[in-house]
Every structure is written in structure tokens, then in C-alpha cells.
Design a protein around this motif. Sequence first.
Motif, PDB file in Angstrom:
ATOM      1  N   ALA A  18     111.996  25.889 106.562  1.00 41.02           N
ATOM      2  CA  ALA A  18     112.680  25.006 105.608  1.00 41.02           C
ATOM      3  C   ALA A  18     114.108  25.451 105.314  1.00 41.02           C
ATOM      4  N   GLY A  19     114.394  26.738 105.537  1.00 41.40           N
ATOM      5  CA  GLY A  19     115.762  27.222 105.316  1.00 41.40           C
ATOM      6  C   GLY A  19     116.751  26.616 106.284  1.00 41.40           C
ATOM      7  N   MET A  20     116.229  26.014 107.371  1.00 39.99           N
ATOM      8  CA  MET A  20     117.121  25.352 108.350  1.00 39.99           C
ATOM      9  C   MET A  20     117.650  24.044 107.762  1.00 39.99           C
ATOM     10  N   THR A  22     117.960  23.313 104.219  1.00 41.28           N
ATOM     11  CA  THR A  22     118.508  23.332 102.836  1.00 41.28           C
ATOM     12  C   THR A  22     119.977  22.906 102.848  1.00 41.28           C
ATOM     13  N   GLU A  23     120.700  23.224 103.909  1.00 39.06           N
ATOM     14  CA  GLU A  23     122.130  22.842 103.948  1.00 39.06           C
ATOM     15  C   GLU A  23     122.302  21.353 104.245  1.00 39.06           C
ATOM     16  N   SER A  24     121.158  20.674 104.500  1.00 40.40           N
ATOM     17  CA  SER A  24     121.212  19.203 104.576  1.00 40.40           C
ATOM     18  C   SER A  24     120.969  18.595 103.203  1.00 40.40           C
ATOM     19  N   PRO A  27     115.164  20.679  99.706  1.00 40.85           N
ATOM     20  CA  PRO A  27     114.723  21.968  99.138  1.00 40.85           C
ATOM     21  C   PRO A  27     113.783  22.679 100.106  1.00 40.85           C
ATOM     22  N   ASP A  28     113.797  24.029 100.020  1.00 46.59           N
ATOM     23  CA  ASP A  28     112.755  24.732 100.783  1.00 46.59           C
ATOM     24  C   ASP A  28     111.548  24.883  99.853  1.00 46.59           C
ATOM     25  N   PHE A  29     110.666  25.830 100.152  1.00 48.03           N
ATOM     26  CA  PHE A  29     109.402  25.896  99.387  1.00 48.03           C
ATOM     27  C   PHE A  29     109.351  27.096  98.455  1.00 48.03           C
ATOM     28  N   ARG A  30     109.836  28.257  98.961  1.00 47.73           N
ATOM     29  CA  ARG A  30     109.542  29.494  98.230  1.00 47.73           C
ATOM     30  C   ARG A  30     110.768  30.237  97.712  1.00 47.73           C
ATOM     31  N   SER A  31     111.974  29.740  97.970  1.00 51.73           N
ATOM     32  CA  SER A  31     113.079  30.459  97.320  1.00 51.73           C
ATOM     33  C   SER A  31     113.232  29.889  95.914  1.00 51.73           C
ATOM     34  N   LEU A 112     105.081  21.996 114.504  1.00 52.92           N
ATOM     35  CA  LEU A 112     103.786  22.628 114.178  1.00 52.92           C
ATOM     36  C   LEU A 112     103.104  21.957 112.991  1.00 52.92           C
ATOM     37  N   HIS A 113     103.892  21.448 112.051  1.00 52.29           N
ATOM     38  CA  HIS A 113     103.302  20.898 110.825  1.00 52.29           C
ATOM     39  C   HIS A 113     103.454  19.392 110.729  1.00 52.29           C
ATOM     40  N   GLY A 114     103.687  18.726 111.886  1.00 54.90           N
ATOM     41  CA  GLY A 114     103.761  17.268 111.918  1.00 54.90           C
ATOM     42  C   GLY A 114     105.112  16.751 111.449  1.00 54.90           C
ATOM     43  N   LEU A 152      98.307  19.080 106.341  1.00 56.17           N
ATOM     44  CA  LEU A 152      98.033  19.516 104.968  1.00 56.17           C
ATOM     45  C   LEU A 152      97.314  20.863 105.021  1.00 56.17           C
ATOM     46  N   PHE A 153      97.414  21.629 103.959  1.00 54.20           N
ATOM     47  CA  PHE A 153      96.738  22.940 103.961  1.00 54.20           C
ATOM     48  C   PHE A 153      95.253  22.751 104.272  1.00 54.20           C
ATOM     49  N   GLY A 154      94.741  23.589 105.163  1.00 52.98           N
ATOM     50  CA  GLY A 154      93.327  23.498 105.546  1.00 52.98           C
ATOM     51  C   GLY A 154      93.100  22.617 106.750  1.00 52.98           C
ATOM     52  N   LEU A 182     108.227  33.172 106.724  1.00 58.35           N
ATOM     53  CA  LEU A 182     107.152  33.627 107.641  1.00 58.35           C
ATOM     54  C   LEU A 182     105.898  33.984 106.851  1.00 58.35           C
ATOM     55  N   SER A 183     105.577  33.156 105.857  1.00 64.47           N
ATOM     56  CA  SER A 183     104.440  33.476 104.984  1.00 64.47           C
ATOM     57  C   SER A 183     103.228  32.592 105.242  1.00 64.47           C
ATOM     58  N   VAL A 184     103.328  31.681 106.228  1.00 64.31           N
ATOM     59  CA  VAL A 184     102.203  30.758 106.475  1.00 64.31           C
ATOM     60  C   VAL A 184     101.653  30.967 107.883  1.00 64.31           C
ATOM     61  N   ILE A 204     116.962  35.425 110.990  1.00 67.79           N
ATOM     62  CA  ILE A 204     118.122  35.018 110.185  1.00 67.79           C
ATOM     63  C   ILE A 204     117.566  34.276 108.977  1.00 67.79           C
ATOM     64  N   ASN A 205     117.618  34.945 107.811  1.00 68.37           N
ATOM     65  CA  ASN A 205     116.967  34.423 106.620  1.00 68.37           C
ATOM     66  C   ASN A 205     117.619  35.057 105.401  1.00 68.37           C
ATOM     67  N   GLN A 206     117.860  34.253 104.352  1.00 68.85           N
ATOM     68  CA  GLN A 206     118.593  34.807 103.204  1.00 68.85           C
ATOM     69  C   GLN A 206     117.761  35.768 102.373  1.00 68.85           C
ATOM     70  N   GLU A 207     116.447  35.722 102.574  1.00 66.81           N
ATOM     71  CA  GLU A 207     115.602  36.702 101.871  1.00 66.81           C
ATOM     72  C   GLU A 207     114.874  37.554 102.904  1.00 66.81           C
ATOM     73  N   LYS A 208     114.423  38.709 102.486  1.00 67.15           N
ATOM     74  CA  LYS A 208     113.664  39.594 103.391  1.00 67.15           C
ATOM     75  C   LYS A 208     112.341  38.919 103.749  1.00 67.15           C
TER      76      LYS A 208
HETATM   77  N1  APR Z   1     120.322  30.167 105.380  1.00 67.74           N
HETATM   78  C1  APR Z   1     119.434  31.174 105.593  1.00 67.74           C
HETATM   79  N2  APR Z   1     118.219  31.260 104.985  1.00 67.74           N
HETATM   80  C2  APR Z   1     117.900  30.272 104.112  1.00 67.74           C
HETATM   81  C3  APR Z   1     118.766  29.186 103.831  1.00 67.74           C
HETATM   82  C4  APR Z   1     120.027  29.167 104.507  1.00 67.74           C
HETATM   83  N3  APR Z   1     120.922  28.179 104.324  1.00 67.74           N
HETATM   84  N4  APR Z   1     118.152  28.379 102.918  1.00 67.74           N
HETATM   85  C5  APR Z   1     116.963  28.934 102.637  1.00 67.74           C
HETATM   86  N5  APR Z   1     116.802  30.062 103.348  1.00 67.74           N
HETATM   87  C6  APR Z   1     115.608  30.912 103.405  1.00 67.74           C
HETATM   88  C7  APR Z   1     114.981  31.221 102.056  1.00 67.74           C
HETATM   89  O1  APR Z   1     115.497  32.431 101.541  1.00 67.74           O
HETATM   90  C8  APR Z   1     113.491  31.346 102.388  1.00 67.74           C
HETATM   91  O2  APR Z   1     113.104  32.703 102.580  1.00 67.74           O
HETATM   92  O3  APR Z   1     114.638  30.156 104.104  1.00 67.74           O
HETATM   93  C9  APR Z   1     113.333  30.601 103.718  1.00 67.74           C
HETATM   94  C10 APR Z   1     112.423  29.398 103.604  1.00 67.74           C
HETATM   95  O4  APR Z   1     111.115  29.897 103.375  1.00 67.74           O
HETATM   96  P1  APR Z   1     110.007  28.892 102.789  1.00 67.74           P
HETATM   97  O5  APR Z   1     110.586  28.156 101.639  1.00 67.74           O
HETATM   98  O6  APR Z   1     108.750  29.695 102.614  1.00 67.74           O
HETATM   99  O7  APR Z   1     109.804  27.813 103.955  1.00 67.74           O
HETATM  100  P2  APR Z   1     108.955  27.982 105.282  1.00 67.74           P
HETATM  101  O8  APR Z   1     108.944  29.396 105.747  1.00 67.74           O
HETATM  102  O9  APR Z   1     109.463  26.959 106.236  1.00 67.74           O
HETATM  103  O10 APR Z   1     107.463  27.566 104.813  1.00 67.74           O
HETATM  104  C11 APR Z   1     106.483  27.485 105.823  1.00 67.74           C
HETATM  105  O11 APR Z   1     104.947  26.554 104.217  1.00 67.74           O
HETATM  106  O12 APR Z   1     104.447  25.067 102.523  1.00 67.74           O
HETATM  107  C12 APR Z   1     104.347  25.294 103.872  1.00 67.74           C
HETATM  108  O13 APR Z   1     104.161  23.628 105.476  1.00 67.74           O
HETATM  109  C13 APR Z   1     105.086  24.232 104.631  1.00 67.74           C
HETATM  110  O14 APR Z   1     106.249  24.436 106.731  1.00 67.74           O
HETATM  111  C14 APR Z   1     106.124  25.005 105.433  1.00 67.74           C
HETATM  112  C15 APR Z   1     105.519  26.392 105.492  1.00 67.74           C
END
Ligand code: APR
Length: 235
Positions: A18-20, A22-24, A27-31, A112-114, A152-154, A182-184, A204-208
Motif C-alpha cells: 500500500a505504500g506504493m 499513498t503518493e497517489s 491511505p495505506d493500512f498500518r502507518s 495477490l489480493h485481487g 478478504l481475510f481468511g 510485510l506483515s501479512v 524500500i519502506n518508510q518504516e522498519k
Molecule cells: N514511501 C515509502 N514507504 C511508504 C510510503 C512511501 N511514500 N507510504 C507508506 N509507506 C510504508 C509505510 O511506512 C508502511 O510500512 O508502506 C508500508 C505499508 O504497509 P501496510 O500499510 O501494512 O500495507 P501492506 O504491507 O500493503 O499491507 C498488506 O494487508 O490489510 C491487508 O490486504 C491488505 O494488501 C494489504 C496487506
Amino acid sequence: MLSQLLHESNYTVIFTGAGMSTESGLPDFRSSNGLWNKKDPTQIANVDSLNQNVDEFIEFYRERVLAVKEYKPHKGHKILAKLERKGMIQSIITQNVDGFHQLAGSHQVAELHGTLQKVHCQNCGKEYSSEEYVNQAYYCECDGVLRPSIVLFGEMLPEIDFQFAFEESKKAELFIVLGSSLSVTPANQFPLIAKENGAKLVVINQEKTDFDRFADLVINDKKIGDVLQEVDLSN
Ligand code: APR
């Protein structure tokens, strides 16, 4: 360093979360302002919610369907499509359901997730465009409820996309994760499969992430769009 790894690799696979997008504007899911900070995924993103709480389910997913029609792929998506055309990357494995990689021109994409770009009947499986949700049409001709064609989950992941992702991860000489915590599972296993088959791993991810320790390169102080723009300018 990243451009050098790209040039040295004969088979590069990109893995996006989802971080790919956010710049569009999505929202992502977990930040910090992620979707799962507002909604409990276990209460909404599953078949039980679809069966027992259909109004809330439809309201939540109609909002996401409208969002992927309102927002567009950004420069990063377009650069990935350009790198595919230039033969510098071979495929994309995405967890995203926005369809933005294909809309930006990428062809070798495993979803992978449709996708939110389609909906289908939970009862008979008939597929419709997600315009049905835009037009507030939520039921099939057979009276079954229409739901987005996402996992969907499950639920099981789509077999064809899963197999493609598995084969690509084994072939990868370079495997680049863009914007995923990378939590799913099982999606988060593909970086490891690539690594176990000899690939160099870049995260390449803004969080560890828990996978940073397996990576040959970690970039978390730059946004994906900027990293890809630097790659684009150096090619
Ligand atoms: N540049 C770099 N990293 C970014 C950016 C950005 N512009 N925007 C967000 N991020 C990072 C966030 O710090 C976060 O760690 O992208 C990561 C997105 O992580 P999640 O929100 O967990 O999204 P994702 O890993 O895709 O979730 C996996 O979970 O809920 C399910 O099916 C859903 O496909 C999703 C899966």
C-alpha cells in the motif's frame, strides 16, 4: 547502489504494498493514518461481515471503490511501467487492489489480493464492473450480494496470481519491496523465497520491517516516488 543492483540483475522482480499508492492519495493500512487505524480489519474485511453486516461492508468497500476511481497512478507507477518496457524489470507482484500498476502501463502483474476494479456475486460468482458499486447497485440478477473481487481475510489467494508470484520469486536475481510492512502472510513469504533462491533483496519502506535483517539494501529515509525518480534519471 540501487541503480547498480538494477544494472547487474538479469531478472528483477518488484513487490509492492500500500505504500506504493499513498503518493497517489490512497491511505495505506498500518502507518499512522492507515485504514486499519480507523477500522478493525477483523470486523470488516472478512466474509462474516459480508454475510452478517452487509450494509457496513458495502459502505466501507464502496468508499474504497470510489477512491481508486478518483485517484490515479503517480510518477512511481509510470516509472515502473517504463522500466518494464526497457526490460529492466520483469514483473510486479502486488498486494494492492487499486489496479494502478496496470493503469500506469505495467503488463506482467500478479495481483495477490485481487482488485477493486471488479465486483462479483457472492452467490453465483458472476462478474461485474465496480461501476455497479458507484451506481449503488449491490445485488446480482440472481439476488446474491455483489462484493469487490478482492481477497478478504481468511479467503484463498487467486491461484494463477499466486503461482506466477511463486515462479517469479524463484527466478529473481533482484527482488525489490516497495511500500509494504510485510506483515501479512502468505504475501510476505515471497521476499524470503527470492532470497532463498539467490536473489539480492532490497526493502524500500518508510518504516522498519521484520524482513530488513534479510535485506542487502534497506532505504527508509526516502519516499518511493523519489527513489524511483532517481532510478529513472540515472537510466
Ligand atoms: N514511501 C515509502 N514507504 C511508504 C510510503 C512511501 N511514500 N507510504 C507508506 N509507506 C510504508 C509505510 O511506512 C508502511 O510500512 O508502506 C508500508 C505499508 O504497509 P501496510 O500499510 O501494512 O500495507 P501492506 O504491507 O500493503 O499491507 C498488506 O494487508 O490489510 C491487508 O490486504 C491488505 O494488501 C494489504 C496487506
